[in-house]
Design a protein around this motif. Structure first.
Motif, mmCIF file in Angstrom:
data_model
loop_
_atom_site.group_PDB
_atom_site.id
_atom_site.type_symbol
_atom_site.label_atom_id
_atom_site.label_comp_id
_atom_site.label_asym_id
_atom_site.label_seq_id
_atom_site.Cartn_x
_atom_site.Cartn_y
_atom_site.Cartn_z
ATOM 1 N N VAL A 1 -3.762 5.084 -7.613
ATOM 2 C CA VAL A 1 -4.591 4.791 -6.443
ATOM 3 C C VAL A 1 -5.448 5.962 -5.971
ATOM 4 C CG1 VAL A 1 -3.136 2.929 -5.584
ATOM 5 C CG2 VAL A 1 -2.697 5.243 -4.828
ATOM 6 N N ASN A 2 -5.126 7.175 -6.375
ATOM 7 C CA ASN A 2 -5.906 8.335 -5.933
ATOM 8 C C ASN A 2 -7.345 8.243 -6.415
ATOM 9 O OD1 ASN A 2 -3.887 9.542 -4.500
ATOM 10 N ND2 ASN A 2 -3.355 11.010 -6.082
ATOM 11 N N GLY A 3 -8.260 8.633 -5.540
ATOM 12 C CA GLY A 3 -9.669 8.636 -5.890
ATOM 13 C C GLY A 3 -10.312 7.269 -5.821
ATOM 14 N N THR A 4 -9.612 6.291 -5.279
ATOM 15 C CA THR A 4 -10.184 4.956 -5.139
ATOM 16 C C THR A 4 -10.240 4.591 -3.674
ATOM 17 O OG1 THR A 4 -8.058 3.814 -5.205
ATOM 18 C CG2 THR A 4 -9.131 4.207 -7.323
ATOM 19 N N ASN A 5 -10.921 3.522 -3.385
ATOM 20 C CA ASN A 5 -10.905 2.970 -2.039
ATOM 21 C C ASN A 5 -9.584 2.229 -1.887
ATOM 22 O OD1 ASN A 5 -11.153 1.387 0.251
ATOM 23 N ND2 ASN A 5 -13.302 0.890 -0.116
ATOM 24 N N ASP A 6 -8.585 2.906 -1.324
ATOM 25 C CA ASP A 6 -7.232 2.354 -1.214
ATOM 26 C C ASP A 6 -7.217 0.946 -0.645
ATOM 27 O OD1 ASP A 6 -6.184 4.673 -2.177
ATOM 28 O OD2 ASP A 6 -5.145 5.248 -0.338
ATOM 29 N N PRO B 1 0.863 7.263 -7.359
ATOM 30 C CA PRO B 1 -0.249 7.995 -6.742
ATOM 31 C C PRO B 1 -1.441 8.197 -7.679
ATOM 32 C CG PRO B 1 1.573 9.480 -7.204
ATOM 33 C CD PRO B 1 2.065 8.089 -7.453
ATOM 34 N N ASP B 2 -1.199 8.399 -8.961
ATOM 35 C CA ASP B 2 -2.311 8.587 -9.899
ATOM 36 C C ASP B 2 -3.117 7.303 -10.066
ATOM 37 O OD1 ASP B 2 -1.515 11.193 -10.278
ATOM 38 O OD2 ASP B 2 -0.407 10.762 -12.119
ATOM 39 N N GLN C 1 0.963 4.043 -3.004
ATOM 40 C CA GLN C 1 0.630 5.448 -2.730
ATOM 41 C C GLN C 1 1.767 6.388 -3.090
ATOM 42 O OE1 GLN C 1 -0.450 5.014 1.408
ATOM 43 N NE2 GLN C 1 -2.630 5.110 0.927
ATOM 44 N N LYS C 2 2.999 5.962 -2.851
ATOM 45 C CA LYS C 2 4.145 6.836 -3.109
ATOM 46 C C LYS C 2 4.626 6.784 -4.563
ATOM 47 C CE LYS C 2 5.801 8.095 1.246
ATOM 48 N NZ LYS C 2 4.858 7.752 2.164
ATOM 49 N N LYS D 1 0.836 -1.206 0.000
ATOM 50 C CA LYS D 1 0.000 0.000 0.000
ATOM 51 C C LYS D 1 0.871 1.256 0.000
ATOM 52 C CE LYS D 1 -3.715 2.327 2.452
ATOM 53 N NZ LYS D 1 -4.688 2.253 3.543
#
Length: 105
Positions: A46-51, A43-44, A39-40, A35
């Motif tokens: 995973v952003n805007g999703t339920n991580d 980022p594009d 994220q690092k 995770k």
């Protein structure tokens, strides 16, 4: 002097091991490490999703041996899938751009 491809391979290895082994096996990514890496480094993606759901799904899909961790070979599967998807987008985008240019001639 390294070629761009050699640098890319070297970077993939360095990235994987910079996240693996913070907890537990230093040769594998556990869920938390995966995770953090997503994220690092992506980022594009995973952003805007339920991580949490996305990480669970990625871990499940990548984890061939079902040990609840991602080893380097399983990680490369993720990188390969992203490269293929990116290439398909690029090819489709260029085809559409080429069609538009043909219409305007």
């Amino acid at each position: 002097m390294c070629s761009p491809l050699q640098r890319a391979v070297d970077d993939l290895i360095k990235i994987f091991y910079s996240y693996s082994g913070k907890e537990g096996d230093k040769y594998k990514l556990n869920k938390k490490e995966l995770k953090n890496m997503l994220q690092k480094e992506l980022p594009d993606f995973v952003n805007g999703t339920n991580d949490s759901f996305l990480v669970e799904k990625i871990l499940y899909d990548l984890d061939d041996n079902k040990d609840n961790e991602v080893d380097f070979q399983e990680f490369v599967t993720l990188v390969t899938a992203l490269a293929v998807a990116s290439n398909e987008f690029f090819v489709d985008y260029n085809k559409e751009d080429h069609k538009e240019n043909e219409v305007h001639k």
